[in-house]
Design a protein around this motif. Structure first.
Motif, PDB file in Angstrom:
ATOM      1  N   UNK A  26       0.801  -1.200   0.090  1.00  0.00           N
ATOM      2  CA  UNK A  26      -0.102   0.139  -0.099  1.00  0.00           C
ATOM      3  C   UNK A  26       0.903   1.228  -0.142  1.00  0.00           C
ATOM      4  N   UNK A  27       0.430   2.204  -0.716  1.00  0.00           N
ATOM      5  CA  UNK A  27       1.265   3.545  -0.937  1.00  0.00           C
ATOM      6  C   UNK A  27       0.629   4.180   0.336  1.00  0.00           C
ATOM      7  N   UNK A  28       1.673   4.916   0.829  1.00  0.00           N
ATOM      8  CA  UNK A  28       1.651   5.896   2.265  1.00  0.00           C
ATOM      9  C   UNK A  28       1.941   7.225   1.741  1.00  0.00           C
ATOM     10  N   UNK A  29       1.102   8.055   2.062  1.00  0.00           N
ATOM     11  CA  UNK A  29       1.474   9.597   1.953  1.00  0.00           C
ATOM     12  C   UNK A  29       1.430  10.200   3.430  1.00  0.00           C
ATOM     13  N   UNK A  89      -5.277   1.866  -9.384  1.00  0.00           N
ATOM     14  CA  UNK A  89      -6.539   1.049  -8.454  1.00  0.00           C
ATOM     15  C   UNK A  89      -6.126   1.034  -7.056  1.00  0.00           C
ATOM     16  N   UNK A  90      -4.607   1.046  -6.757  1.00  0.00           N
ATOM     17  CA  UNK A  90      -4.235   0.734  -5.404  1.00  0.00           C
ATOM     18  C   UNK A  90      -4.799   1.921  -4.531  1.00  0.00           C
ATOM     19  N   UNK A  91      -5.319   1.384  -3.280  1.00  0.00           N
ATOM     20  CA  UNK A  91      -5.581   2.301  -2.221  1.00  0.00           C
ATOM     21  C   UNK A  91      -4.289   3.013  -1.556  1.00  0.00           C
ATOM     22  N   UNK A  92      -4.567   4.126  -1.100  1.00  0.00           N
ATOM     23  CA  UNK A  92      -3.667   5.021  -0.560  1.00  0.00           C
ATOM     24  C   UNK A  92      -3.808   5.364   0.896  1.00  0.00           C
ATOM     25  N   UNK A  93      -2.703   4.991   1.965  1.00  0.00           N
ATOM     26  CA  UNK A  93      -3.182   5.627   3.290  1.00  0.00           C
ATOM     27  C   UNK A  93      -2.200   6.967   3.367  1.00  0.00           C
ATOM     28  N   UNK A  94      -3.220   7.967   3.963  1.00  0.00           N
ATOM     29  CA  UNK A  94      -2.505   9.186   4.051  1.00  0.00           C
ATOM     30  C   UNK A  94      -2.488   9.230   5.687  1.00  0.00           C
ATOM     31  N   UNK A  95      -1.114   9.398   6.238  1.00  0.00           N
ATOM     32  CA  UNK A  95      -0.956   9.647   7.505  1.00  0.00           C
ATOM     33  C   UNK A  95      -0.798  10.950   7.787  1.00  0.00           C
ATOM     34  N   UNK A  96      -1.739  11.630   8.847  1.00  0.00           N
ATOM     35  CA  UNK A  96      -1.361  12.875   9.548  1.00  0.00           C
ATOM     36  C   UNK A  96      -0.661  12.652  10.892  1.00  0.00           C
ATOM     37  N   UNK A  97       0.300  13.094  10.891  1.00  0.00           N
ATOM     38  CA  UNK A  97       0.998  13.054  12.216  1.00  0.00           C
ATOM     39  C   UNK A  97       0.448  13.601  13.426  1.00  0.00           C
ATOM     40  N   UNK A  98       0.744  13.157  14.457  1.00  0.00           N
ATOM     41  CA  UNK A  98       0.213  13.637  15.958  1.00  0.00           C
ATOM     42  C   UNK A  98       0.608  14.976  16.246  1.00  0.00           C
ATOM     43  N   UNK A 150     -13.277   8.233  -0.567  1.00  0.00           N
ATOM     44  CA  UNK A 150     -12.889   7.705   0.810  1.00  0.00           C
ATOM     45  C   UNK A 150     -12.519   6.120   0.869  1.00  0.00           C
ATOM     46  N   UNK A 151     -12.890   5.493  -0.274  1.00  0.00           N
ATOM     47  CA  UNK A 151     -12.312   4.154  -0.433  1.00  0.00           C
ATOM     48  C   UNK A 151     -10.712   4.051  -0.965  1.00  0.00           C
ATOM     49  N   UNK A 152     -10.536   5.110  -1.740  1.00  0.00           N
ATOM     50  CA  UNK A 152      -9.313   5.548  -2.481  1.00  0.00           C
ATOM     51  C   UNK A 152      -8.124   5.702  -1.380  1.00  0.00           C
ATOM     52  N   UNK A 153      -8.470   7.035  -0.537  1.00  0.00           N
ATOM     53  CA  UNK A 153      -7.729   7.520   0.407  1.00  0.00           C
ATOM     54  C   UNK A 153      -8.177   7.325   1.649  1.00  0.00           C
ATOM     55  N   UNK A 154      -7.237   6.331   2.602  1.00  0.00           N
ATOM     56  CA  UNK A 154      -7.630   6.085   3.860  1.00  0.00           C
ATOM     57  C   UNK A 154      -6.811   6.863   4.680  1.00  0.00           C
ATOM     58  N   UNK A 155      -7.395   7.905   5.423  1.00  0.00           N
ATOM     59  CA  UNK A 155      -6.780   8.594   6.305  1.00  0.00           C
ATOM     60  C   UNK A 155      -6.485   8.101   7.817  1.00  0.00           C
ATOM     61  N   UNK A 156      -5.306   7.995   8.153  1.00  0.00           N
ATOM     62  CA  UNK A 156      -4.472   7.517   9.346  1.00  0.00           C
ATOM     63  C   UNK A 156      -4.679   8.755  10.312  1.00  0.00           C
ATOM     64  N   UNK A 157      -5.500   8.941  11.206  1.00  0.00           N
ATOM     65  CA  UNK A 157      -5.394  10.046  11.808  1.00  0.00           C
ATOM     66  C   UNK A 157      -6.196  10.309  13.318  1.00  0.00           C
ATOM     67  N   UNK A 158      -6.028  10.991  13.960  1.00  0.00           N
ATOM     68  CA  UNK A 158      -7.231  11.183  15.142  1.00  0.00           C
ATOM     69  C   UNK A 158      -8.595  11.652  14.789  1.00  0.00           C
ATOM     70  N   UNK A 159      -9.443  11.529  15.500  1.00  0.00           N
ATOM     71  CA  UNK A 159     -10.893  11.833  15.284  1.00  0.00           C
ATOM     72  C   UNK A 159     -11.148  13.621  14.652  1.00  0.00           C
TER      73      UNK A 159
END
Length: 113
Positions: A3-6, A42-51, A78-87
């Motif tokens: 998975x690609x991570x931004x 076609x690949x999903x991408x995780x988007x990390x927002x740092x703490x 929303x399916x393509x870009x999956x955000x890893x972050x706090x609420x």
């Protein structure tokens, strides 16, 4: 397939900034992260927002992801870009998605620059 991570830590200017802001800054990182090309894959991408980031302004989100929201539509975005972050950041993402749809007529022509 990996998975690609931004990592939006890379978008902090200066590097210790706690705020991601500005539509132009978002557009700069859109080009740097090659999101036009990634939108078509076609690949999903995780988007990390740092703490360490306490705020991601809607203007930054729109510069970075506005075109993707309009191209893919909210559900596919929303399916393509999956955000890893706090609420709190996720609420900013959702606000940005809604604003991207509402502003589509206003900014579409200006984004090609």
């Amino acid at each position: 397939m990996t998975q690609t991570i931004i990592d939006l830590n890379d978008a902090r200017i200066p590097a210790n900034s706690e705020i991601l802001s500005g539509r132009d800054c978002g557009k700069t990182f859109r080009r740097r992260f090659e999101l036009d090309k990634r939108d078509k894959s076609a690949e999903p991408i995780e988007v990390a927002i740092p703490d360490e980031v306490i705020s991601m302004n809607t203007s930054f989100f729109l510069g970075l992801f506005g075109r993707s929201v309009r191209t893919l539509g909210p559900a596919r975005f929303r399916l393509k870009y999956r955000f890893k972050c706090d609420p709190i950041h996720m609420a900013s993402v959702e606000e940005g998605i809604e604003r991207a749809i509402k502003e589509s007529d206003i900014f579409t022509d200006r984004e090609s620059a």
